[in-house]
Design a protein around this motif. Sequence first.
Motif, short mmCIF file in Angstrom:
data_model
loop_
_atom_site.label_atom_id
_atom_site.label_comp_id
_atom_site.label_asym_id
_atom_site.label_seq_id
_atom_site.Cartn_x
_atom_site.Cartn_y
_atom_site.Cartn_z
N LYS A 75 9.38 -55.01 31.50
CA LYS A 75 9.12 -53.08 31.93
C LYS A 75 10.21 -52.87 33.23
O LYS A 75 11.07 -51.46 32.60
CB LYS A 75 7.85 -52.71 32.69
N VAL A 76 10.28 -53.25 34.05
CA VAL A 76 11.71 -53.15 35.20
C VAL A 76 12.87 -53.15 34.97
O VAL A 76 13.65 -51.79 34.10
CB VAL A 76 11.32 -53.82 36.65
N ILE A 77 12.95 -54.22 33.91
CA ILE A 77 14.29 -54.12 33.38
C ILE A 77 14.27 -52.90 32.58
O ILE A 77 15.79 -52.63 32.05
CB ILE A 77 14.58 -55.78 32.87
N TRP A 78 13.36 -52.64 31.29
CA TRP A 78 14.03 -52.05 30.26
C TRP A 78 13.72 -50.34 30.96
O TRP A 78 14.81 -49.66 30.20
CB TRP A 78 12.28 -52.09 29.15
N ASP A 79 13.26 -50.58 31.83
CA ASP A 79 13.41 -48.92 32.80
C ASP A 79 14.68 -48.62 33.69
O ASP A 79 15.32 -47.26 33.31
CB ASP A 79 12.63 -48.43 33.64
N SER A 80 15.74 -49.35 33.98
CA SER A 80 16.43 -49.55 34.30
C SER A 80 18.01 -49.67 33.29
O SER A 80 18.63 -49.07 33.60
CB SER A 80 16.99 -51.18 35.40
N VAL A 81 17.57 -50.77 32.05
CA VAL A 81 18.42 -50.31 30.79
C VAL A 81 18.58 -48.87 30.43
O VAL A 81 19.31 -47.71 30.36
CB VAL A 81 17.76 -51.52 29.64
N LYS A 82 17.30 -48.40 29.98
CA LYS A 82 17.44 -47.07 30.19
C LYS A 82 17.73 -45.64 30.50
O LYS A 82 18.60 -44.75 30.89
CB LYS A 82 15.58 -46.22 29.81
N LEU A 83 18.10 -45.91 32.13
CA LEU A 83 18.41 -44.77 32.88
C LEU A 83 19.69 -45.52 33.28
O LEU A 83 20.57 -44.66 33.42
CB LEU A 83 17.71 -45.16 34.80
N ILE A 84 20.22 -46.54 33.03
CA ILE A 84 21.64 -46.57 33.32
C ILE A 84 22.02 -45.88 31.95
O ILE A 84 23.46 -45.74 31.20
CB ILE A 84 22.33 -48.24 33.15
N THR A 85 21.81 -45.67 30.52
CA THR A 85 21.86 -45.78 29.71
C THR A 85 22.80 -43.96 29.17
O THR A 85 23.05 -43.61 29.08
CB THR A 85 21.17 -46.10 28.65
N ALA A 86 21.37 -43.71 30.16
CA ALA A 86 21.15 -42.11 30.28
C ALA A 86 22.50 -41.75 31.31
O ALA A 86 22.88 -41.29 30.80
CB ALA A 86 20.08 -41.54 30.53
N ALA A 87 22.05 -42.66 32.06
CA ALA A 87 23.50 -42.02 33.32
C ALA A 87 24.87 -41.77 32.90
O ALA A 87 25.48 -41.27 32.45
CB ALA A 87 23.51 -42.56 34.46
N THR A 88 25.06 -43.50 31.45
CA THR A 88 26.81 -43.28 30.74
C THR A 88 26.93 -42.49 29.82
O THR A 88 28.10 -41.86 30.32
CB THR A 88 26.46 -45.08 30.27
N PHE A 89 25.68 -42.25 28.95
CA PHE A 89 25.83 -41.26 28.15
C PHE A 89 26.04 -39.87 28.82
O PHE A 89 27.30 -39.11 28.38
CB PHE A 89 24.19 -41.18 27.17
N LEU A 90 25.14 -39.30 29.85
CA LEU A 90 25.55 -38.22 30.61
C LEU A 90 27.31 -38.29 31.45
O LEU A 90 27.72 -37.38 31.33
CB LEU A 90 25.04 -37.34 31.44
N THR A 91 27.58 -39.55 31.80
CA THR A 91 28.92 -39.53 32.59
C THR A 91 29.51 -38.92 31.48
O THR A 91 30.70 -38.25 31.92
CB THR A 91 28.85 -40.31 33.41
#
Length: 102
Positions: A75-91
């Motif tokens: 769950k922690v890995i998946w949450d981290s991947v989602k946050l990193i993906t969102a941050a990359t997309f927004l950037t």
Amino acid sequence: MTILKILVLAAVQGAAELLPISSSAHVIVVEKLMGLDPTSPEMTLLLVMLHTGTMFAVIFFYWKSWKVTFFSSGKVIWDSVKLITAATFLTGITGLLLKYFY
């Protein structure tokens, strides 16, 4: 190039990497101060190797902390991947908007 010059450049790279400043620019300035040509292929390769060494040093130094923080469960890995993906997309969107409007 001497080992001493390489060690000086490595120290500058290592000291500047984790600060909110450009470590590459600092290495290039020091190269110029030492009379080296930062645009030569050898200096570009050295700069890449200095960054690679710094990356491995940071991974080695913080691995135990990251292991606990980011790899403790699926769950922690998946949450981290989602946050990193969102941050990359927004950037990326921000960069495209700035490129379009300026």
